[in-house]
Design an enzyme around this catalytic site. Structure first.
Site, PDB file in Angstrom:
ATOM      1  CB  SER A   8      35.727  23.609  48.778  1.00 53.07           C
ATOM      2  OG  SER A   8      35.462  22.475  49.634  1.00 53.07           O
ATOM      3  N   GLY A   9      36.321  27.157  49.287  1.00 55.33           N
ATOM      4  CA  GLY A   9      36.206  28.308  48.775  1.00 55.33           C
ATOM      5  C   GLY A   9      34.863  28.990  48.769  1.00 55.33           C
ATOM      6  CG  HIS A  62      30.632  24.700  55.878  1.00 55.33           C
ATOM      7  ND1 HIS A  62      31.163  24.719  54.678  1.00 55.33           N
ATOM      8  CD2 HIS A  62      31.527  25.739  56.668  1.00 55.33           C
ATOM      9  CE1 HIS A  62      32.196  25.561  54.437  1.00 55.33           C
ATOM     10  NE2 HIS A  62      32.385  26.252  55.688  1.00 55.33           N
ATOM     11  NE  ARG A  84      41.257  24.755  47.607  1.00 54.17           N
ATOM     12  CZ  ARG A  84      42.105  25.506  48.259  1.00 54.17           C
ATOM     13  NH1 ARG A  84      41.312  26.023  49.493  1.00 54.17           N
ATOM     14  NH2 ARG A  84      43.131  26.188  48.266  1.00 54.17           N
ATOM     15  CB  SER A 181      35.059  37.585  42.513  1.00 50.64           C
ATOM     16  OG  SER A 181      35.075  37.410  41.093  1.00 50.64           O
ATOM     17  CG  PHE A 183      44.206  35.911  45.936  1.00 49.82           C
ATOM     18  CD1 PHE A 183      43.621  34.791  46.935  1.00 49.82           C
ATOM     19  CD2 PHE A 183      45.367  36.268  45.972  1.00 49.82           C
ATOM     20  CE1 PHE A 183      44.404  34.737  47.968  1.00 49.82           C
ATOM     21  CE2 PHE A 183      46.026  36.214  47.024  1.00 49.82           C
ATOM     22  CZ  PHE A 183      45.704  35.251  48.054  1.00 49.82           C
ATOM     23  CG  MET A 186      37.696  38.495  46.928  1.00 50.54           C
ATOM     24  SD  MET A 186      36.782  36.906  46.806  1.00 50.54           S
ATOM     25  CE  MET A 186      36.221  36.765  48.440  1.00 50.54           C
ATOM     26  NE  ARG A 211      47.106  28.774  53.419  1.00 54.70           N
ATOM     27  CZ  ARG A 211      48.201  27.888  52.449  1.00 54.70           C
ATOM     28  NH1 ARG A 211      49.331  28.267  52.619  1.00 54.70           N
ATOM     29  NH2 ARG A 211      47.585  27.047  51.813  1.00 54.70           N
ATOM     30  N   GLY A 213      45.272  31.464  47.387  1.00 56.62           N
ATOM     31  CA  GLY A 213      44.272  31.565  46.296  1.00 56.62           C
ATOM     32  C   GLY A 213      44.813  30.769  45.244  1.00 56.62           C
TER      33      GLY A 213
END
Length: 251
Positions: A8-9, A62, A84, A181, A183, A186, A211, A213
């Protein structure tokens, strides 16, 4: 500091937390791979690295609540839980299977969605994961935030995270955290985009780890029937959670 996510990020939050820890200084973010800055708590290969880390440590996981380390719940460590929209998670996972060698590339979106709904994933059911960790919602050591909130207001989110962690950054330092930070930043940073990892683990010739963001990409993948079907399942499985999540407000 500890941080747990479910597809989820996590990469994004790791970057944010490391930049906050270093008051916006990008030296480590530009020189140390992200999976070494915040190693995975449950990974056997991370254990020696974790032992050598200086406090405060930023660890990723996770793991679901019911099998997380019991020592954590007796400690003062804080946890940030990043969530998310599950529809976007399914899409992200669909593309992730094409680059992570651990997976068989998924060619059938419907089958992947069914597996997700039934909890046939590495860390089990997303629904159970959410329900498990949200038991800590009233605990002062627990902070949850959504991918969608980070997208809508990254700076405001960074300020909230700093407050939760007791980190005092001035405006210029917060600006540096936000800038590095983003998209774009990064995706271009070889220490954050996983391009340094062995191709035996992740082959980005078949896609990009970082991919798009964005939020709402599920609308480009779900058919109307799939969307209605998932909504029905979602409502049933989430009916006992008395929380309105950000993606529910903006959907």
């Amino acid at each position: 500091m500890k941080h747990t996510v479910t597809c989820s990020g996590s990469n994004w939050m790791i970057q944010i937390l490391n930049l906050i820890k270093n008051k916006g200084d990008v030296e480590k973010s530009n020189s140390v791979p992200i999976y070494e800055r915040s190693p995975w708590y449950e990974a056997i290969g991370s254990q020696e690295l974790i032992k050598k880390m200086e406090s405060p440590r930023i660890l990723s996981s996770h793991l679901p609540h019911h099998i997380f380390a019991k020592s954590f719940f007796k400690s003062k460590a804080k946890i940030i839980y990043t969530m998310r929209n599950p529809r976007d998670i399914i899409v992200s996972l669909f593309h992730f299977t094409k680059i992570l060698k651990l997976y068989e590339p998924s060619e059938n979106f419907q089958n992947l969605m069914e597996d997700f709904i039934q909890g046939k994933a590495m860390y089990g059911s997303w629904f159970d994961h959410i329900k498990g960790w949200m038991q800590m919602n009233d605990d002062s050591r627990f902070f949850f935030i959504t991918y969608e909130e980070l997208i809508q207001d990254l700076r405001g989110s960074v300020v909230r995270i700093c407050k939760f962690l007791g980190q005092e950054l001035d405006d210029a330092q917060i600006d540096l955290v936000v800038e590095n930070s983003s998209f774009k930043s990064m995706k271009e940073n070889k220490m954050s985009n996983w391009s340094q990892i062995s191709t035996d683990v992740m082959d980005q010739s078949n896609g990009s780890f970082i991919r798009k963001g964005i939020s709402g990409d599920w609308k480009n993948h779900f058919t109307v029937a799939q969307s209605e079907y998932f909504d029905k399942i979602y409502q049933e499985k989430m009916k006992d959670i008395n929380i309105t999540f950000f993606w529910e407000q903006s959907s």
